[in-house]
Design an enzyme around this catalytic site. Structure first.
Site, PDB file in Angstrom:
ATOM      1  N   ARG A  85       8.840  -4.404 -20.982  1.00  0.00           N
ATOM      2  CA  ARG A  85       8.686  -2.951 -20.846  1.00  0.00           C
ATOM      3  C   ARG A  85      10.050  -2.294 -21.044  1.00  0.00           C
ATOM      4  O   ARG A  85      10.586  -1.643 -20.137  1.00  0.00           O
ATOM      5  CB  ARG A  85       8.111  -2.591 -19.475  1.00  0.00           C
ATOM      6  CG  ARG A  85       6.704  -3.087 -19.238  1.00  0.00           C
ATOM      7  CD  ARG A  85       6.148  -2.603 -17.896  1.00  0.00           C
ATOM      8  NE  ARG A  85       6.926  -3.098 -16.765  1.00  0.00           N
ATOM      9  CZ  ARG A  85       6.752  -4.302 -16.202  1.00  0.00           C
ATOM     10  NH1 ARG A  85       5.831  -5.122 -16.676  1.00  0.00           N
ATOM     11  NH2 ARG A  85       7.496  -4.691 -15.168  1.00  0.00           N
ATOM     12  N   TYR A 143       5.586 -13.949  -6.778  1.00  0.00           N
ATOM     13  CA  TYR A 143       6.467 -13.356  -7.791  1.00  0.00           C
ATOM     14  C   TYR A 143       7.555 -12.620  -7.025  1.00  0.00           C
ATOM     15  O   TYR A 143       7.641 -11.407  -7.055  1.00  0.00           O
ATOM     16  CB  TYR A 143       5.597 -12.406  -8.623  1.00  0.00           C
ATOM     17  CG  TYR A 143       6.184 -11.810  -9.875  1.00  0.00           C
ATOM     18  CD1 TYR A 143       6.829 -12.589 -10.831  1.00  0.00           C
ATOM     19  CD2 TYR A 143       6.013 -10.448 -10.141  1.00  0.00           C
ATOM     20  CE1 TYR A 143       7.314 -12.023 -11.996  1.00  0.00           C
ATOM     21  CE2 TYR A 143       6.486  -9.880 -11.305  1.00  0.00           C
ATOM     22  CZ  TYR A 143       7.132 -10.661 -12.237  1.00  0.00           C
ATOM     23  OH  TYR A 143       7.606 -10.103 -13.403  1.00  0.00           O
ATOM     24  N   ASP A 167       0.400 -18.579  -5.922  1.00  0.00           N
ATOM     25  CA  ASP A 167       1.770 -18.480  -6.411  1.00  0.00           C
ATOM     26  C   ASP A 167       2.200 -17.020  -6.390  1.00  0.00           C
ATOM     27  O   ASP A 167       1.433 -16.122  -6.756  1.00  0.00           O
ATOM     28  CB  ASP A 167       1.871 -19.034  -7.832  1.00  0.00           C
ATOM     29  CG  ASP A 167       3.306 -19.359  -8.210  1.00  0.00           C
ATOM     30  OD1 ASP A 167       4.060 -19.791  -7.329  1.00  0.00           O
ATOM     31  OD2 ASP A 167       3.663 -19.191  -9.385  1.00  0.00           O
ATOM     32  N   GLU A 185       9.031 -22.924 -14.386  1.00  0.00           N
ATOM     33  CA  GLU A 185       9.374 -21.963 -13.354  1.00  0.00           C
ATOM     34  C   GLU A 185       9.879 -22.750 -12.154  1.00  0.00           C
ATOM     35  O   GLU A 185       9.121 -23.498 -11.527  1.00  0.00           O
ATOM     36  CB  GLU A 185       8.171 -21.090 -12.968  1.00  0.00           C
ATOM     37  CG  GLU A 185       7.822 -20.092 -14.055  1.00  0.00           C
ATOM     38  CD  GLU A 185       6.823 -19.050 -13.620  1.00  0.00           C
ATOM     39  OE1 GLU A 185       6.726 -18.008 -14.305  1.00  0.00           O
ATOM     40  OE2 GLU A 185       6.125 -19.262 -12.607  1.00  0.00           O
ATOM     41  N   GLU A 189      13.674 -16.384 -19.314  1.00  0.00           N
ATOM     42  CA  GLU A 189      14.851 -15.567 -19.013  1.00  0.00           C
ATOM     43  C   GLU A 189      16.112 -16.138 -19.655  1.00  0.00           C
ATOM     44  O   GLU A 189      16.937 -15.388 -20.191  1.00  0.00           O
ATOM     45  CB  GLU A 189      15.055 -15.497 -17.512  1.00  0.00           C
ATOM     46  CG  GLU A 189      13.940 -14.818 -16.746  1.00  0.00           C
ATOM     47  CD  GLU A 189      14.100 -15.067 -15.253  1.00  0.00           C
ATOM     48  OE1 GLU A 189      14.798 -14.262 -14.600  1.00  0.00           O
ATOM     49  OE2 GLU A 189      13.552 -16.064 -14.757  1.00  0.00           O
ATOM     50  N   LYS A 229      -1.314 -20.742 -16.836  1.00  0.00           N
ATOM     51  CA  LYS A 229      -0.703 -21.308 -15.633  1.00  0.00           C
ATOM     52  C   LYS A 229      -1.488 -22.486 -15.068  1.00  0.00           C
ATOM     53  O   LYS A 229      -0.915 -23.370 -14.426  1.00  0.00           O
ATOM     54  CB  LYS A 229      -0.622 -20.230 -14.543  1.00  0.00           C
ATOM     55  CG  LYS A 229       0.257 -19.056 -14.868  1.00  0.00           C
ATOM     56  CD  LYS A 229       1.702 -19.377 -14.605  1.00  0.00           C
ATOM     57  CE  LYS A 229       2.559 -18.134 -14.601  1.00  0.00           C
ATOM     58  NZ  LYS A 229       3.937 -18.397 -14.215  1.00  0.00           N
ATOM     59  N   THR A 276       0.733 -27.891 -12.267  1.00  0.00           N
ATOM     60  CA  THR A 276       1.840 -27.508 -11.396  1.00  0.00           C
ATOM     61  C   THR A 276       2.381 -28.790 -10.785  1.00  0.00           C
ATOM     62  O   THR A 276       1.613 -29.583 -10.224  1.00  0.00           O
ATOM     63  CB  THR A 276       1.375 -26.558 -10.277  1.00  0.00           C
ATOM     64  OG1 THR A 276       0.816 -25.380 -10.857  1.00  0.00           O
ATOM     65  CG2 THR A 276       2.528 -26.188  -9.360  1.00  0.00           C
ATOM     66  N   HIS A 300      14.237 -12.065 -11.216  1.00  0.00           N
ATOM     67  CA  HIS A 300      13.266 -12.563 -12.199  1.00  0.00           C
ATOM     68  C   HIS A 300      12.333 -11.446 -12.647  1.00  0.00           C
ATOM     69  O   HIS A 300      12.106 -11.246 -13.855  1.00  0.00           O
ATOM     70  CB  HIS A 300      12.459 -13.714 -11.584  1.00  0.00           C
ATOM     71  CG  HIS A 300      11.329 -14.186 -12.439  1.00  0.00           C
ATOM     72  ND1 HIS A 300      11.501 -14.842 -13.642  1.00  0.00           N
ATOM     73  CD2 HIS A 300       9.977 -14.086 -12.266  1.00  0.00           C
ATOM     74  CE1 HIS A 300      10.335 -15.142 -14.167  1.00  0.00           C
ATOM     75  NE2 HIS A 300       9.384 -14.684 -13.358  1.00  0.00           N
ATOM     76  N   ASP A 338       6.146 -24.568 -11.660  1.00  0.00           N
ATOM     77  CA  ASP A 338       4.905 -23.949 -12.122  1.00  0.00           C
ATOM     78  C   ASP A 338       4.977 -23.801 -13.642  1.00  0.00           C
ATOM     79  O   ASP A 338       5.363 -22.760 -14.166  1.00  0.00           O
ATOM     80  CB  ASP A 338       4.725 -22.596 -11.442  1.00  0.00           C
ATOM     81  CG  ASP A 338       3.357 -21.994 -11.716  1.00  0.00           C
ATOM     82  OD1 ASP A 338       2.388 -22.757 -11.818  1.00  0.00           O
ATOM     83  OD2 ASP A 338       3.263 -20.755 -11.812  1.00  0.00           O
ATOM     84  N   GLU A 360      10.669 -23.240  -8.593  1.00  0.00           N
ATOM     85  CA  GLU A 360      10.151 -22.590  -7.401  1.00  0.00           C
ATOM     86  C   GLU A 360      10.287 -23.500  -6.176  1.00  0.00           C
ATOM     87  O   GLU A 360      10.601 -24.686  -6.284  1.00  0.00           O
ATOM     88  CB  GLU A 360       8.670 -22.228  -7.574  1.00  0.00           C
ATOM     89  CG  GLU A 360       8.373 -21.341  -8.766  1.00  0.00           C
ATOM     90  CD  GLU A 360       6.956 -20.780  -8.734  1.00  0.00           C
ATOM     91  OE1 GLU A 360       6.375 -20.701  -7.625  1.00  0.00           O
ATOM     92  OE2 GLU A 360       6.443 -20.436  -9.808  1.00  0.00           O
ATOM     93  N   ARG A 419       3.756 -19.379 -22.066  1.00  0.00           N
ATOM     94  CA  ARG A 419       4.025 -17.949 -22.146  1.00  0.00           C
ATOM     95  C   ARG A 419       3.201 -17.240 -23.219  1.00  0.00           C
ATOM     96  O   ARG A 419       2.842 -16.066 -23.054  1.00  0.00           O
ATOM     97  CB  ARG A 419       5.514 -17.719 -22.418  1.00  0.00           C
ATOM     98  CG  ARG A 419       6.444 -18.277 -21.357  1.00  0.00           C
ATOM     99  CD  ARG A 419       6.202 -17.663 -20.000  1.00  0.00           C
ATOM    100  NE  ARG A 419       7.200 -18.122 -19.021  1.00  0.00           N
ATOM    101  CZ  ARG A 419       7.160 -17.854 -17.734  1.00  0.00           C
ATOM    102  NH1 ARG A 419       6.158 -17.139 -17.243  1.00  0.00           N
ATOM    103  NH2 ARG A 419       8.086 -18.305 -16.911  1.00  0.00           N
ATOM    104  N   GLN A 471      -0.320 -16.963 -21.835  1.00  0.00           N
ATOM    105  CA  GLN A 471      -0.254 -16.008 -20.727  1.00  0.00           C
ATOM    106  C   GLN A 471      -0.170 -14.566 -21.230  1.00  0.00           C
ATOM    107  O   GLN A 471      -0.856 -13.669 -20.719  1.00  0.00           O
ATOM    108  CB  GLN A 471       0.952 -16.329 -19.851  1.00  0.00           C
ATOM    109  CG  GLN A 471       1.131 -15.407 -18.655  1.00  0.00           C
ATOM    110  CD  GLN A 471       2.407 -15.700 -17.872  1.00  0.00           C
ATOM    111  OE1 GLN A 471       3.160 -16.608 -18.220  1.00  0.00           O
ATOM    112  NE2 GLN A 471       2.660 -14.937 -16.826  1.00  0.00           N
TER     113      GLN A 471
END
Length: 411
Positions: free
Chosen positions: A138, A124, A122, A195, A357, A249, A253, A129, A229, A197, A233, A236
């Site tokens: 951050r 990114y 998978d 997610e 998000e 994760k 899936t 995103h 996916d 995807e 969180r 993770q």
């Protein structure tokens, strides 16, 4: 008596018309243990093996299989020949007496995972995103890590937990630790997420030690499928330093029961977003004849309500670049390898492909008819659908992905 209409007489603009023809595997109520290769046409599925046998196709043995893998392994020439034959069988009126009895209504069959997954990777690949996630976690630094625009970041997942659409998602349990907690605790995830995807399915394998070039994408990738996916969180966040995603994760899936051939999406090819600076030669697609992006319009619903509409055309890294990077160290491809695009998110709030998000890590709850949501609750049902521009103004629909959240046995 009026003449009975044929299931091949589709309404104008049907997104599962003969310009699409995705592949799946199905069984019937009278033979539940017999899995057959099928092709979707409108609201029906054609028994591809039986049609090939009845019409004397040289590919009859290849299509009389319980899985897509033999067709995947046969290579691009076979993929093209079979698709051309199927198009003829389903559009030439002279074939109708043979083909129509081999059509099964979709609501009368059971759909299965149509291929055996070899490896699962998978990525990114959405700049929107990755930027959103960076800003969340951050806030005082650069949103993107220094390597993000130099290479497609990814991780190896767990092939054995890829499941077909409609399979319940059991809430995972694991360790979690909030920043203010003195020690980790164990229990069901309280930040279960999605997610949205797109997955790419490898057909032709490659040799160990020989990287796959950008221009060889079509020689190896058979088609694509919607993919969810599922992500815990909280698990993770505690585990991912320093090696990345693992138990947050790997629990499940979900993929569509249908695989759309690349040829069905020729009209949907678009150029990816402009790059900020030159890429290393093995990733530089500026000289490629075919644009690397796909114009796919995804819709995400939770309990039947639309919560996001992520545009796949905004993805910074293309599927061809991901394949090239995945093999540049000499890693080989196997028939049935599946790789995900990573979460698809656009620049607008309503285009974000994860609840992380959409709710900004739980800060801003979604207002749904059955109550507010930050992350998924038991009983919630998530569905991904998508379409792409097809030839002559048509639409090509991708098979949906649905999953319902079931309680954790650790609760």
């Amino acid at each position: 008596m009026p003449e009975q209409s044929s299931p091949l007489d589709l309404p104008e603009g049907d997104p599962f018309g003969p310009h699409n023809l995705p592949y799946g595997v199905f069984s019937t109520a009278d033979e539940p243990d017999r899995r057959r290769l099928g092709v979707r046409i409108g609201g029906h599925v054609l028994d591809a093996g039986a049609a090939a046998h009845a019409l004397g196709s040289p590919y009859a043995a290849l299509l009389a299989q319980p899985s897509l893998n033999p067709l995947l392994a046969a290579g691009r020439t076979a993929w093209r020949d079979v698709r051309r034959a199927l198009t003829g069988w389903l559009t030439v009126p002279a074939h109708r007496p043979v083909v129509e009895p081999l059509l099964h209504p979709l609501d009368a069959v059971t759909l299965h995972l149509p291929y055996e997954v070899a490896d699962y990777v998978d990525f990114y690949a959405s700049e929107h995103h990755a930027t959103n996630v960076g800003r969340m976690f951050r806030p005082d630094g650069e949103p993107l890590t220094p390597n993000w625009k130099h290479l497609p970041i990814g991780y190896h997942g767990r092939a054995g937990t890829v499941v077909v659409s409609g399979t319940d998602v059991v809430r995972p349990a694991g360790q979690r630790k909030a920043p203010t907690d003195p020690a980790p605790v164990f229990g069901p995830s309280v930040k279960l997420d999605i997610e949205a995807e797109v997955g790419f399915l490898v057909g032709t394998p490659s040799e160990l030690g020989r990287p796959v070039a950008l221009g060889d994408f079509r020689e190896h990738v058979f088609g694509l499928t919607l993919l969810n996916d599922w992500s815990a969180r909280d698990i993770q966040a505690w585990e991912y330093v320093p090696l990345g995603p693992f138990l947050g994760k790997s629990f499940q899936t979900s993929v569509s029961a249908w695989v759309t051939p690349l040829e069905a999406l020729d009209a949907a090819r678009v150029a990816p977003p402009a790059r900020d600076f030159p890429l290393l030669p093995y990733l530089d697609d500026s000289g490629e004849e075919e644009p690397g992006g796909f114009d796919l319009r995804i819709t995400v619903t939770v309990n039947g309500e639309v919560v996001a509409e992520p545009p796949f055309s905004t993805m910074y890294w293309t599927a061809a670049q991901q394949l090239a990077h995945m093999t540049v160290n000499g890693a080989s491809l196997r028939t049935g390898d599946l790789y995900g695009s990573g979460t698809v998110s656009g620049p607008e709030v309503g285009q974000r492909g994860s609840l992380l998000e959409l709710t900004w890590n739980g800060r801003d709850a979604l207002e749904l008819a059955d109550g507010k949501r930050t992350f998924l609750e038991d009983g919630d049902e998530v569905t991904l659908t998508a379409w792409a521009p097809g030839p002559d103004g048509t639409r090509v629909a991708l098979g949906e992905v649905t999953g319902r959240i079931a309680p954790s046995p650790a609760a």
